[in-house]
Design a protein around this motif. Structure first.
Motif, mmCIF file in Angstrom:
data_model
loop_
_atom_site.group_PDB
_atom_site.id
_atom_site.type_symbol
_atom_site.label_atom_id
_atom_site.label_comp_id
_atom_site.label_asym_id
_atom_site.label_seq_id
_atom_site.Cartn_x
_atom_site.Cartn_y
_atom_site.Cartn_z
ATOM 1 N N ASN A 322 0.846 -1.206 0.000
ATOM 2 C CA ASN A 322 0.000 0.000 0.000
ATOM 3 C C ASN A 322 0.871 1.242 0.000
ATOM 4 O OD1 ASN A 322 -2.476 -1.248 -0.014
ATOM 5 N ND2 ASN A 322 -2.726 -1.233 2.216
ATOM 6 N N LYS A 329 -5.362 -1.294 0.064
ATOM 7 C CA LYS A 329 -6.003 -2.610 0.030
ATOM 8 C C LYS A 329 -5.885 -3.262 1.396
ATOM 9 C CE LYS A 329 -5.187 -3.465 -4.882
ATOM 10 N NZ LYS A 329 -4.976 -4.456 -5.924
ATOM 11 N N SER A 330 -6.725 -4.275 1.622
ATOM 12 C CA SER A 330 -6.594 -4.995 2.896
ATOM 13 C C SER A 330 -6.840 -6.483 2.686
ATOM 14 C CB SER A 330 -7.561 -4.419 3.928
ATOM 15 O OG SER A 330 -8.869 -4.520 3.429
ATOM 16 N N ASP A 332 -8.319 -10.091 2.707
ATOM 17 C CA ASP A 332 -9.625 -10.742 2.725
ATOM 18 C C ASP A 332 -9.565 -11.825 3.805
ATOM 19 O OD1 ASP A 332 -11.908 -12.132 2.342
ATOM 20 O OD2 ASP A 332 -11.617 -12.456 0.170
ATOM 21 N N TYR A 359 -1.900 -9.433 -4.345
ATOM 22 C CA TYR A 359 -2.116 -7.974 -4.313
ATOM 23 C C TYR A 359 -2.247 -7.423 -5.728
ATOM 24 C CZ TYR A 359 -1.462 -3.135 -2.762
ATOM 25 O OH TYR A 359 -1.630 -1.804 -2.476
ATOM 26 N N SER A 362 -5.513 -8.770 -7.472
ATOM 27 C CA SER A 362 -6.852 -8.510 -6.954
ATOM 28 C C SER A 362 -7.451 -7.270 -7.611
ATOM 29 C CB SER A 362 -6.827 -8.340 -5.432
ATOM 30 O OG SER A 362 -6.524 -7.034 -5.108
ATOM 31 N N SER A 364 -10.189 -5.913 -6.571
ATOM 32 C CA SER A 364 -10.927 -5.108 -5.603
ATOM 33 C C SER A 364 -9.972 -4.632 -4.513
ATOM 34 C CB SER A 364 -12.032 -5.954 -4.972
ATOM 35 O OG SER A 364 -11.462 -6.873 -4.067
ATOM 36 N N ARG A 365 -10.554 -4.109 -3.452
ATOM 37 C CA ARG A 365 -9.729 -3.627 -2.343
ATOM 38 C C ARG A 365 -9.336 -4.777 -1.417
ATOM 39 N NH1 ARG A 365 -8.678 2.118 -1.900
ATOM 40 N NH2 ARG A 365 -9.338 2.675 -3.969
ATOM 41 N N VAL A 367 -7.609 -8.383 -0.648
ATOM 42 C CA VAL A 367 -6.548 -9.237 -1.172
ATOM 43 C C VAL A 367 -6.779 -10.674 -0.700
ATOM 44 C CG1 VAL A 367 -4.054 -9.590 -1.314
ATOM 45 C CG2 VAL A 367 -4.974 -7.281 -1.015
#
Ligand SMILES: Nc1ncnc2c1ncn2[C@@H]1O[C@H](COP(=O)(O)OP(=O)(O)OP(=O)(O)O)[C@@H](O)[C@H]1O
Ligand SMILES: [Mg+2]
Length: 436
Positions: A322, A329-330, A332, A359, A362, A364-365, A367
Motif C-alpha cells: 500500500n 487494500k486490505s 480478505d 495484491y 486482486s 478489488s480492495r 486481497v
C-alpha cells in the motif's frame, strides 16, 4: 495473543480457581498446580511472566519449588501464603522471589501485581519490536528468538542460526549486528554462491601475484569486516579444507592472506547460518567447527509453526505494498484459514511472494492470498499444479518450492534433483528476494 503467562501453585482449590478466573478475565494465560510434584516439571521447562507460590503444599513447600526451577524462566515469583512460621517467611524472603504476600490476599494487591506484570510484558514487547525491526513475529517461538537476539547481540559469542529456507536467517543476522554496538560493517558472504576456488581469497584476501589474475593485493571479507560482523551464510557449503582453516582463524584471531605469510590480527564477530537443523554430523559441517561457531545456537521455527504471525506478516506485507503503490487494500479475512493450513515450504519468502501475487491480481480492495500448491505427503498434491495463464516464472517458482520442500530446504539436494547447479538455486531464491 501476547497474553502474559501466570502460574499459580496452591493446594487451596477454591482460591486457585478464583485466581485463575480473575487472571483470565484480565487477559492472562493462566495455569494452576496443587503440589510440588505437579508444578515442578512444568515450571522447569516453561516460561512465566508471574508465578504465585503457596508455602505449605501437600508434598513439601513452595521453597522446594523455587529451588528446583530455573530463575531465568520466571520473570517474577511471589509467595502468597497464610503461614505465620517466621522461619519459613525469612527463608522465602531470602530467595529470589520478589515479595512475600500474606493471605488473605487483598483485591488491590492482586490488581497491583497483575497491572505491574502486564505493563512489564508490554514494555518488553515494544522493546523487542523496536530492537529487532524489521523482523516481524510475536508468536511465543518468535519472541524467544527475539530474546535470544537481544541476549547474544552485545557479546562476542559466535552464533549459528539454523532454519529452513526463507525463515529469516539473514534478517536475524542483521538484527544481531545492529544491536551489537560494534562500529564496523556487516559483511555477508553466501558460501554456496561463491565458486569454491575463489572462496579462500574472498574471505582471507590475497597478496599481489598469489595466483594468475591477482594483480593487486586484496583485503578479504575478514579484514573488511574488522570491528564488525561477518555473516557466513550456508556455512555447510564451505569446502572441508577451508572449514579447517576457518576454525584455525577463529581460534587464533589471525588470518594469513592467500599467497602471503604475515599473520594479520582480525577483530571480527562471526555469525553463521545453515538450513541443516543439526549442523553437526551431517557430513557438511565439521563437528569441531560446528561447536566453535555454535557458541550460541538460534533455531528459527518454520512459518507453519508460528500461528498468528502468519496473519501479522500478511498484514505487514500488504501495508508495505500500500505504501509503495499509494493504494489502500486490505486482507480478505476469508482466506486466513487457508493460510494457516498451508505448510509454507518456502516459509516467509513464500508468503511474501504469495501476498504480492495476490495484491497485484486482486481487482478489488480485498486481497485474497492463495498459496502455491500445497505439498502433499505422497498424495495427489505432490505435483506441480499448472494452469493456462500462469507465467513461466510462476511455474519455475512452484517447481523449485516443491522440490525444496521435498528435500527439507536442502539446496544442494534440490539442485541435484532439478539437474541445475547449487548456484542456480541460490540465484533464483536471491532474485525472488530482490524482486520482493
Ligand atoms: N520475521 C520476518 N519478518 C519480516 N520479513 C521476514 C521475516 N522473515 C523473513 N522475512 C523476509 O523473507 C525473506 C527471506 O528471509 P531471509 O533471506 O532472511 O531468509 P533465510 O532464512 O536467510 O533464507 P535462505 O535459507 O533461503 O537463505 C526476506 O525477504 C525477508 O525480509
Ligand atoms: Mg539466507
Amino acid at each position: 495473543m501476547n497474553s502474559p503467562t501466570l502460574a499459580i501453585v496452591d493446594d487451596d482449590q477454591d482460591f486457585s480457581a478464583f485466581l485463575m478466573h480473575f487472571a483470565e478475565r484480565r487477559g492472562f494465560a493462566a495455569r494452576r498446580f496443587h503440589s510440588v510434584a505437579d508444578a515442578t516439571p512444568w515450571l522447569a521447562s516453561n516460561d512465566t511472566d508471574l508465578t504465585m507460590l503457596d508455602m505449605a503444599l501437600p508434598d513439601g513447600s513452595g521453597l522446594d519449588v523455587i529451588d528446583r526451577i530455573p530463575s531465568s524462566r520466571h520473570a517474577q515469583i511471589v509467595f502468597v501464603s497464610g503461614t505465620d512460621n517466621a522461619d519459613d517467611i525469612r527463608r522465602a524472603v531470602a530467595t529470589h522471589a520478589s515479595e512475600f504476600i500474606g493471605k488473605p490476599l487483598r483485591r488491590d494487591t492482586l490488581e497491583r501485581l497483575f497491572d505491574q506484570t502486564q505493563q512489564r510484558v508490554q514494555h518488553r514487547l515494544q522493546l523487542l519490536r523496536r530492537q529487532c525491526d524489521p523482523l516481524i513475529g510475536e508468536s511465543a517461538c518468535m519472541l524467544r528468538v527475539k530474546e535470544d537476539i537481544m541476549r547474544v547481540a552485545p557479546t562476542r559469542l559466535g552464533v549459528l542460526i539454523s532454519g529452513e529456507t526463507g525463515t529469516g536467517k539473514e534478517l536475524v543476522a542483521r538484527a544481531i549486528h545492529a544491536q551489537s554496538g560494534r562500529s564496523g560493517r556487516l559483511i555477508s558472504v553466501n558460501c554456496g554462491a561463491v565458486a569454491p576456488e575463489l572462496l579462500a581469497s574472498q574471505l582471507f584476501g590475497h597478496e599481489r601475484g598469489a595466483f594468475t589474475g591477482a594483480v593487486q593485493r586484496h583485503a578479504g571479507f575478514f579484514e573488511q569486516a574488522s570491528g564488525g560482523t561477518l555473516f557466513l551464510d550456508e556455512i555447510g557449503e564451505m569446502p572441508q579444507a577451508l572449514q579447517v582453516y576457518l576454525l584455525r582463524v577463529l581460534e587464533t584471531g589471525h588470518i594469513v592472506r592467500v599467497g602471503g605469510s604475515e599473520e594479520i590480527p582480525v577483530n571480527v564477530r562471526v555469525i553463521a547460518a545453515t538450513h541443516q537443523l543439526d549442523g553437526a554430523g551431517t557430513g557438511y559441517l565439521r563437528e569441531d567447527l560446528y561447536y566453535r561457531l555454535a557458541r550460541y545456537p538460534i533455531q528459527l521455527p518454520p512459518l507453519r509453526a508460528r500461528g498468528a504471525d502468519i496473519e501479522r506478516l500478511t498484514h505487514a506485507f500488504i501495508a508495505e505494498l500500500n505504501h509503495e503503490t499509494g493504494i489502500d487494500k486490505s486482507l480478505d479475512r476469508a482466506c486466513l484459514d487457508r493460510l494457516l493450513r498451508h505448510p509454507w515450504p518456502g516459509n516467509v519468502r513464500e508468503l511474501h511472494a504469495a501476498v504480492e501475487r495476490a495484491y497485484i491480481r486482486s481487482g478489488s480492495r480485498l486481497v485474497d492470498v492463495v498459496p502455491l500448491a500445497a505439498v502433499g505427503h505422497g498424495g495427489d498434491d505432490d505435483g506441480v499444479r499448472f494452469h493456462v495463464g500462469m507465467t513461466f516464472e510462476e511455474i519455475e517458482d512452484e517447481m523449485l518450492q516443491l522440490t525444496l520442500a521435498h528435500h527439507r530446504g536442502d539446496k544442494t539436494a534440490t539442485a541435484r534433483s532439478l539437474g541445475v547447479s547449487v548456484r542456480t538455486v541460490h540465484n533464483h531464491l536471491a532474485r525472488r528476494r530482490d524482486d520482493g
